[in-house]
Design an enzyme around this catalytic site. Structure first.
Site, mmCIF file in Angstrom:
data_model
loop_
_atom_site.group_PDB
_atom_site.id
_atom_site.type_symbol
_atom_site.label_atom_id
_atom_site.label_comp_id
_atom_site.label_asym_id
_atom_site.label_seq_id
_atom_site.Cartn_x
_atom_site.Cartn_y
_atom_site.Cartn_z
ATOM 1 N N ASP A 308 0.815 -1.202 0.000
ATOM 2 C CA ASP A 308 0.000 0.000 0.000
ATOM 3 C C ASP A 308 0.855 1.262 0.000
ATOM 4 O OD1 ASP A 308 -2.726 1.319 0.553
ATOM 5 O OD2 ASP A 308 -1.485 2.090 2.185
ATOM 6 N N GLU A 337 1.385 -0.345 -4.835
ATOM 7 C CA GLU A 337 0.445 0.706 -5.201
ATOM 8 C C GLU A 337 1.258 1.996 -5.288
ATOM 9 O OE1 GLU A 337 -3.611 2.774 -3.473
ATOM 10 O OE2 GLU A 337 -1.798 2.671 -2.255
#
Length: 529
Positions: A308, A337
């Site tokens: 993330d 990400e």
């Protein structure tokens, strides 16, 4: 988690032309490296070439690269006029000797000015690259609390989904045709969404116990399914015990875990949210804690990590984590990400197996959702985009997720446009991700703009609420993807609303306005939407 403007993806700091011009101008006037090294994924013994660009705001001085505590001079490689900087920029390069397998940390600069604002640099030697199974993955993204059972009374509340509930519904995952499950954060957290972690080594009690989690892993693997976890390394909750200890005393060893501008109340955060303090990845004990957490879950049978907000952590953390993760599980899949431009995403080559394909998502949403991109425009984008990345750099694709309005919502409920977008997604190279509920017609009552992202996180539909025909469509689409020949996409035609391309002998014809799709092999129709 992503910064959003209106309903779609916006790169922080690059939201409009003025911000983009300022970004490029500042970069070119200073000292930048931007992970310009070749190769980015060296084998054992390979030399590595590093490059440095120095703009007019930087005084003359000796350019250098530092590795193993020793500085080496960089050679002057020339100068060129830069119209954006309105001055000359200087180029420097150097060669780092070959190394054995492992993570290599280094730094660059000119005089006492560090490159890229002092960002910590690193690369990995001897990594074998993405696991073979990643290329065959069809990923199902599940928000466990929103899946099964459903017992909440409001869209921002807990809905009662558990690990055991997910086990009970794995038949649905198989009916969809997915072979990999990605779970949004499962750790204890001070926020319902899980991205404010309070303990990396535990599970949210509302979801179940560690034993329940282990049972889920066992059942997934028994069915031939793999598991990916969301791993949040950039920040923690302000209720994490390390942050609580750091604020009690300035002498606490945990003060260095965070970035205090003025102790105890002025500290760096995730996008200005006080409950999400940034971790200081320059602190070795922080990197060790995160790496041990990753190993903990890989040892429990997890097959990969979705990293993330990966741009919020340092390159050396990712290099060290990659080496440790591969040692724990050689075939783990690590993808980031990185909400940024493709050139920034490419910098992670050799550190990640790939990055979520945010630019493709935006293009598909524009073409099939908002209808602001025509067929020739989509073809131009795809041709350039596919050529921009190394072949081994995996780009998991998606149409919607927990931070975006669902594609069915932005398409005004027109399911034909969702189907055509899905055909395009599943016939391109990147491993496709399906966000829970999209495959059975789950939409939303309000848009994220004005309503908040909770509207994109509504509970899963079950029973008579499900669109069984849409689920069957996705199952057939997954079967089609498994049968697609390997190889690149070849353009056939792009005119008006019609886009046609081939994968081997299989031809895909899309109408981006009508929302139709036909897949053929010769005269035989294999699939129609």
């Amino acid at each position: 988690m992503e910064a959003l403007l209106h309903d779609d993806i916006v790169i922080p700091g690059l939201a409009d032309d003025d911000e983009r011009a300022a970004y490029v101008r500042n970069r070119r006037r200073g000292v930048s490296h931007e992970r310009a090294l070749s190769p980015r994924n060296p084998r054992e013994g390979d030399e590595v070439v590093v490059e440095l660009t120095v703009g007019p705001d930087v005084p003359s001085g000796d350019a250098w690269v530092e590795v193993d505590g020793r500085r080496r001079p960089l050679e002057f490689a020339g100068a060129e006029w830069d119209t954006v900087a309105w001055d000359y920029v200087r180029r420097y390069r150097g060669v780092l000797p070959g190394r054995p397998a492992g993570a290599v940390a280094y730094a660059l600069g000119v005089g006492d000015v560090d490159a890229d604002g002092g960002a910590r640099q690193a690369y990995v030697v001897g990594d074998a690259g993405p696991p073979a199974w990643a290329a065959e993955a069809i990923v199902y993204q599940v928000w466990v609390d929103r899946f099964w059972p459903v017992s909440g009374d409001g869209p921002a509340d807990r809905y009662g989904g558990t690990f055991r509930g997910l086990v009970e519904r794995l038949d649905h995952v198989e009916a969809l045709g997915a072979n990999t499950v990605w779970l949004n954060p499962i750790h204890p957290s001070s926020a319902y969404h899980g991205y404010e972690v309070t303990d990396y080594f535990a599970v949210d009690p509302a979801l179940g116990t560690l034993a329940d989690f282990d049972d889920l892993v066992s059942e997934l693997h028994r069915r031939g399914l793999r598991l990916i976890l969301d791993f949040v390394a950039s920040h923690v909750s302000d209720r994490h015990e390390a942050f609580a200890a750091a604020r009690i005393s300035p002498a606490s060893p945990y003060v260095s875990w965070f970035r205090f501008d003025r102790w105890p109340d002025d500290y760096r955060t995730f996008f200005g949210v006080p409950s999400m303090p940034q971790l200081n990845h320059d602190e070795p004990s922080v990197r060790e804690h995160l790496i041990e957490a990753a190993r903990f879950w890989l040892r429990r049978g997890v097959d990969g990590l979705r990293l993330d907000y990966a741009g919020g952590a340092s390159f050396d953390l990712w290099a060290e984590l990659r080496v440790a993760a591969r040692a724990e599980r050689p075939d783990c899949w690590l993808f980031g990400e990185v909400i940024d431009t493709p050139d920034v995403q490419r910098r992670y080559e050799g550190l990640f197996d790939g990055c979520l394909d945010v630019q493709l998502a935006l293009a598909l949403r524009r073409a099939f959702g908002y209808r602001t991109l025509d067929a020739p425009g989509l073809d131009v984008f795809l041709t350039a985009h596919e050529a921009a990345f190394p072949p081994a750099f995996t780009r998991p694709s998606f149409l919607d997720n927990h931070d975006l309005d669902r594609v069915l919502w932005i398409a005004g409920g027109d399911q034909s446009r969702l189907r055509a977008a899905a055909v395009c997604q599943f016939t391109l190279a990147g491993p496709p991700i399906v966000y829970y509920g999209t495959e059975v017609g789950l939409s939303q009552e309000r848009g994220i703009k004005g309503g908040g992202d909770r509207h994109a996180r509504l509970p899963m539909l079950w029973g008579a609420q499900q669109d069984e025909r849409l689920l069957a469509f996705y199952g057939e689409l997954a079967a089609l993807r498994r049968a697609l020949p390997a190889g690149p996409r070849e353009r056939v035609a792009a005119e008006g609303t019609r886009l046609v391309y081939r994968r081997g002998a299989v031809e895909v014809e899309l109408d981006v306005t009508a929302g139709t799709a036909v897949v053929r092999e010769g005269a035989e129709v294999l699939f129609r939407a």
